[in-house]
Write a protein that holds these residues in place. Structure first.
Motif, PDB file in Angstrom:
ATOM      1  N   LEU A  16    -130.473  16.220  27.886  1.00  0.00           N
ATOM      2  CA  LEU A  16    -129.494  14.695  27.992  1.00  0.00           C
ATOM      3  C   LEU A  16    -129.435  14.072  26.133  1.00  0.00           C
ATOM      4  O   LEU A  16    -129.968  14.179  25.837  1.00  0.00           O
ATOM      5  N   THR A  17    -128.246  13.467  26.384  1.00  0.00           N
ATOM      6  CA  THR A  17    -127.810  13.241  24.597  1.00  0.00           C
ATOM      7  C   THR A  17    -128.059  11.089  25.290  1.00  0.00           C
ATOM      8  O   THR A  17    -128.383  11.201  26.220  1.00  0.00           O
ATOM      9  N   ALA A  18    -128.112  10.511  23.917  1.00  0.00           N
ATOM     10  CA  ALA A  18    -128.063   9.375  24.463  1.00  0.00           C
ATOM     11  C   ALA A  18    -127.346   8.661  25.755  1.00  0.00           C
ATOM     12  O   ALA A  18    -127.102   7.806  25.956  1.00  0.00           O
ATOM     13  N   LYS A  19    -125.551   9.113  24.784  1.00  0.00           N
ATOM     14  CA  LYS A  19    -124.357   9.052  25.771  1.00  0.00           C
ATOM     15  C   LYS A  19    -125.067   9.417  27.369  1.00  0.00           C
ATOM     16  O   LYS A  19    -123.112   8.581  27.825  1.00  0.00           O
ATOM     17  N   GLY A  20    -125.681  10.265  27.760  1.00  0.00           N
ATOM     18  CA  GLY A  20    -125.390  10.703  28.979  1.00  0.00           C
ATOM     19  C   GLY A  20    -125.073  11.895  28.636  1.00  0.00           C
ATOM     20  O   GLY A  20    -124.977  12.881  30.279  1.00  0.00           O
ATOM     21  N   HIS A  21    -124.462  12.671  27.777  1.00  0.00           N
ATOM     22  CA  HIS A  21    -123.523  14.399  28.065  1.00  0.00           C
ATOM     23  C   HIS A  21    -124.818  14.959  27.893  1.00  0.00           C
ATOM     24  O   HIS A  21    -125.876  14.805  27.906  1.00  0.00           O
ATOM     25  N   ILE A  22    -125.041  16.203  28.133  1.00  0.00           N
ATOM     26  CA  ILE A  22    -125.915  17.433  28.255  1.00  0.00           C
ATOM     27  C   ILE A  22    -125.303  18.130  27.290  1.00  0.00           C
ATOM     28  O   ILE A  22    -124.044  19.320  27.050  1.00  0.00           O
ATOM     29  N   LYS A  23    -126.817  18.857  26.342  1.00  0.00           N
ATOM     30  CA  LYS A  23    -126.107  19.451  25.482  1.00  0.00           C
ATOM     31  C   LYS A  23    -127.559  20.999  26.323  1.00  0.00           C
ATOM     32  O   LYS A  23    -128.401  20.728  26.865  1.00  0.00           O
ATOM     33  N   HIS A  24    -126.647  21.848  26.004  1.00  0.00           N
ATOM     34  CA  HIS A  24    -127.440  23.256  25.971  1.00  0.00           C
ATOM     35  C   HIS A  24    -127.286  24.259  25.003  1.00  0.00           C
ATOM     36  O   HIS A  24    -125.862  24.082  23.695  1.00  0.00           O
ATOM     37  N   ARG A  25    -127.421  25.127  24.618  1.00  0.00           N
ATOM     38  CA  ARG A  25    -127.379  26.569  23.827  1.00  0.00           C
ATOM     39  C   ARG A  25    -126.382  27.503  24.274  1.00  0.00           C
ATOM     40  O   ARG A  25    -126.515  27.972  25.254  1.00  0.00           O
ATOM     41  N   GLN A  26    -125.290  28.041  23.367  1.00  0.00           N
ATOM     42  CA  GLN A  26    -124.282  28.725  23.394  1.00  0.00           C
ATOM     43  C   GLN A  26    -124.960  30.490  24.855  1.00  0.00           C
ATOM     44  O   GLN A  26    -126.105  30.569  23.514  1.00  0.00           O
ATOM     45  N   CYS A  27    -124.428  30.529  24.629  1.00  0.00           N
ATOM     46  CA  CYS A  27    -125.402  32.591  25.014  1.00  0.00           C
ATOM     47  C   CYS A  27    -124.440  33.571  24.526  1.00  0.00           C
ATOM     48  O   CYS A  27    -123.486  32.980  23.351  1.00  0.00           O
ATOM     49  N   GLY A  28    -125.352  34.280  24.767  1.00  0.00           N
ATOM     50  CA  GLY A  28    -125.035  35.768  24.227  1.00  0.00           C
ATOM     51  C   GLY A  28    -125.000  36.071  22.272  1.00  0.00           C
ATOM     52  O   GLY A  28    -125.428  36.463  21.258  1.00  0.00           O
ATOM     53  N   THR A  29    -126.987  35.479  22.252  1.00  0.00           N
ATOM     54  CA  THR A  29    -127.080  35.543  21.078  1.00  0.00           C
ATOM     55  C   THR A  29    -128.945  36.440  21.255  1.00  0.00           C
ATOM     56  O   THR A  29    -128.826  35.900  19.838  1.00  0.00           O
ATOM     57  N   SER A  30    -128.756  36.498  22.051  1.00  0.00           N
ATOM     58  CA  SER A  30    -130.868  36.508  21.626  1.00  0.00           C
ATOM     59  C   SER A  30    -130.818  37.842  21.573  1.00  0.00           C
ATOM     60  O   SER A  30    -131.555  38.780  21.050  1.00  0.00           O
ATOM     61  N   HIS A  31    -129.910  38.605  22.104  1.00  0.00           N
ATOM     62  CA  HIS A  31    -129.664  40.122  22.079  1.00  0.00           C
ATOM     63  C   HIS A  31    -128.365  41.352  22.538  1.00  0.00           C
ATOM     64  O   HIS A  31    -127.973  40.905  23.169  1.00  0.00           O
ATOM     65  N   LEU A  32    -129.313  42.155  21.896  1.00  0.00           N
ATOM     66  CA  LEU A  32    -127.398  43.507  21.953  1.00  0.00           C
ATOM     67  C   LEU A  32    -126.591  42.534  20.713  1.00  0.00           C
ATOM     68  O   LEU A  32    -124.903  42.559  21.479  1.00  0.00           O
ATOM     69  N   ALA A  33    -127.283  41.549  19.499  1.00  0.00           N
ATOM     70  CA  ALA A  33    -126.149  40.650  18.900  1.00  0.00           C
ATOM     71  C   ALA A  33    -125.493  41.753  18.185  1.00  0.00           C
ATOM     72  O   ALA A  33    -124.465  41.402  16.842  1.00  0.00           O
ATOM     73  N   THR A  34    -125.811  43.070  18.005  1.00  0.00           N
ATOM     74  CA  THR A  34    -125.302  43.507  16.867  1.00  0.00           C
ATOM     75  C   THR A  34    -123.844  43.973  17.148  1.00  0.00           C
ATOM     76  O   THR A  34    -123.075  44.934  15.890  1.00  0.00           O
ATOM     77  N   ARG A  35    -123.438  44.088  17.996  1.00  0.00           N
ATOM     78  CA  ARG A  35    -122.020  44.778  18.626  1.00  0.00           C
ATOM     79  C   ARG A  35    -121.126  43.187  18.334  1.00  0.00           C
ATOM     80  O   ARG A  35    -119.811  43.443  18.156  1.00  0.00           O
ATOM     81  N   LEU A  36    -121.760  41.809  17.586  1.00  0.00           N
ATOM     82  CA  LEU A  36    -121.150  40.918  17.676  1.00  0.00           C
ATOM     83  C   LEU A  36    -120.426  41.074  15.948  1.00  0.00           C
ATOM     84  O   LEU A  36    -120.728  41.327  15.395  1.00  0.00           O
ATOM     85  N   THR A  37    -119.123  40.276  15.984  1.00  0.00           N
ATOM     86  CA  THR A  37    -118.853  40.102  14.759  1.00  0.00           C
ATOM     87  C   THR A  37    -119.342  38.895  13.223  1.00  0.00           C
ATOM     88  O   THR A  37    -119.924  38.754  14.701  1.00  0.00           O
ATOM     89  N   SER A  38    -119.771  38.913  12.464  1.00  0.00           N
ATOM     90  CA  SER A  38    -120.631  37.352  12.176  1.00  0.00           C
ATOM     91  C   SER A  38    -119.796  36.936  11.928  1.00  0.00           C
ATOM     92  O   SER A  38    -120.840  35.440  12.797  1.00  0.00           O
ATOM     93  N   LYS A  39    -118.716  35.993  12.317  1.00  0.00           N
ATOM     94  CA  LYS A  39    -118.127  35.533  12.497  1.00  0.00           C
ATOM     95  C   LYS A  39    -118.471  35.044  14.321  1.00  0.00           C
ATOM     96  O   LYS A  39    -118.450  33.763  14.040  1.00  0.00           O
ATOM     97  N   ARG A  40    -118.437  35.608  14.938  1.00  0.00           N
ATOM     98  CA  ARG A  40    -118.408  34.983  16.521  1.00  0.00           C
ATOM     99  C   ARG A  40    -119.848  34.888  16.323  1.00  0.00           C
ATOM    100  O   ARG A  40    -120.592  33.573  17.076  1.00  0.00           O
ATOM    101  N   THR A  41    -121.102  35.255  16.269  1.00  0.00           N
ATOM    102  CA  THR A  41    -123.053  35.057  15.556  1.00  0.00           C
ATOM    103  C   THR A  41    -122.591  33.722  14.809  1.00  0.00           C
ATOM    104  O   THR A  41    -123.663  33.164  15.328  1.00  0.00           O
TER     105      THR A  41
END
Length: 67
Positions: A16-41
């Motif tokens: 939770l942030t100070a204002k009460g919003h919720i932060k999270h990590r973007q999905c799709g980066t932990s594995h099988l990332a070789t198929r993604l473009t560098s811009k996407r990663t």
């Protein structure tokens, strides 16, 4: 009536942030990332703020943990 427990999986994935919003990590980066473009990663780095529609459900699951 017993106390409500904090959902441990939610606690590990969201903050939770100070204002009460919720932060999270973007999905799709932990594995099988070789198929993604560098811009996407590059754009998947860092954290994002969750949509306001999903906030009440996650705040209930966190049960006041990240305040």
């Amino acid at each position: 009536m017993p106390k409500m427990k904090t959902h441990k999986g939610t606690k590990k994935r969201f903050r939770l942030t100070a204002k009460g919003h919720i932060k999270h990590r973007q999905c799709g980066t932990s594995h099988l990332a070789t198929r993604l473009t560098s811009k996407r990663t590059r754009n998947l780095r860092g954290t994002r703020v969750l949509a306001e529609v999903d906030e009440p459900m996650l705040i209930k699951a966190l049960n006041g943990y990240s305040y």
